[in-house]
Enzyme design. Structure first.
Site, mmCIF file in Angstrom:
data_model
loop_
_atom_site.group_PDB
_atom_site.id
_atom_site.type_symbol
_atom_site.label_atom_id
_atom_site.label_comp_id
_atom_site.label_asym_id
_atom_site.label_seq_id
_atom_site.Cartn_x
_atom_site.Cartn_y
_atom_site.Cartn_z
ATOM 1 N N ASP A 1 56.565 40.938 -20.375
ATOM 2 C CA ASP A 1 55.399 41.821 -20.289
ATOM 3 C C ASP A 1 55.379 42.465 -18.910
ATOM 4 O O ASP A 1 55.847 41.870 -17.931
ATOM 5 C CB ASP A 1 54.108 41.029 -20.513
ATOM 6 C CG ASP A 1 53.893 40.627 -21.963
ATOM 7 O OD1 ASP A 1 54.410 41.318 -22.855
ATOM 8 O OD2 ASP A 1 53.190 39.634 -22.196
ATOM 9 N N ASP A 17 53.598 45.434 -27.826
ATOM 10 C CA ASP A 17 52.173 45.123 -27.995
ATOM 11 C C ASP A 17 51.364 46.393 -28.259
ATOM 12 O O ASP A 17 50.430 46.382 -29.068
ATOM 13 C CB ASP A 17 51.627 44.409 -26.758
ATOM 14 C CG ASP A 17 52.328 43.093 -26.480
ATOM 15 O OD1 ASP A 17 52.813 42.460 -27.439
ATOM 16 O OD2 ASP A 17 52.391 42.695 -25.300
#
EC number: 3.4.23.36
Length: 165
Positions: free
Chosen positions: A121, A139
């Site tokens: 991330d 995401d």
């Protein structure tokens, strides 16, 4: 009888999403140290973190079983959505786009889990000392897909039929 195109024609969007996700993660892993952060805007950083769980690091503090759970879940959801795409007509654009985005995102995060054992991330939005959980391209695609599914559900609601007595 004329054969119409199915929703499977939208899988190109899954492939593009998948490639954008993996290439952005590759860039971050190759160019950032873990937890390294570069300020882009007063409310946005690129910050390399590892997520061993799901959204908002859900289940991240468990013994590792969650990695396999999320891999199986990504495969199951992707197969189910491919089935739905095959059943859909190509004209059901909103729903097909939603499914394709979710498939691309789910497979992108799944590959991370298989290869690294975690998800990379790096998008870090914040205000003052309050940070939104760090996330990635996959995401975003999954969230957009879910939002489009909700929008499609509202768009396609029909008024209840009036009964005459």
């Amino acid at each position: 009888m004329t054969k119409s195109k199915s929703g499977l024609s939208f899988l190109w969007l899954s492939a593009v999403t998948f490639l954008l996700d993996l290439s952005s993660k590759y860039f971050v892993v190759k160019n950032f140290e873990l937890y390294e952060s570069i300020n882009i805007l007063p409310v946005f950083n690129l910050t390399y973190v590892r997520n061993y769980g799901a959204a908002f690091s859900f289940l991240a503090d468990h013994d590792g079983w969650q990695k396999y759970f999320f891999i199986v879940l990504a495969i199951a959801i992707s197969l189910m959505l491919c089935y739905f795409l095959a059943k859909n007509q190509a004209t059901q654009k909103l729903q097909n786009i939603a499914y394709a985005l979710i498939i691309g995102g789910a497979l992108g995060n799944m590959i991370d889990r298989l290869y690294h054992g975690f998800v990379v991330d790096f998008f870090d939005f914040y205000w003052d000392i309050y940070h939104y959980p760090v996330f990635n391209v996959a995401d975003i695609a999954i969230s957009l897909g879910a939002g489009l599914m909700i929008l499609d559900a509202f768009k396609n609601r029909h008024e209840p039929e009036q009964r005459t007595e």
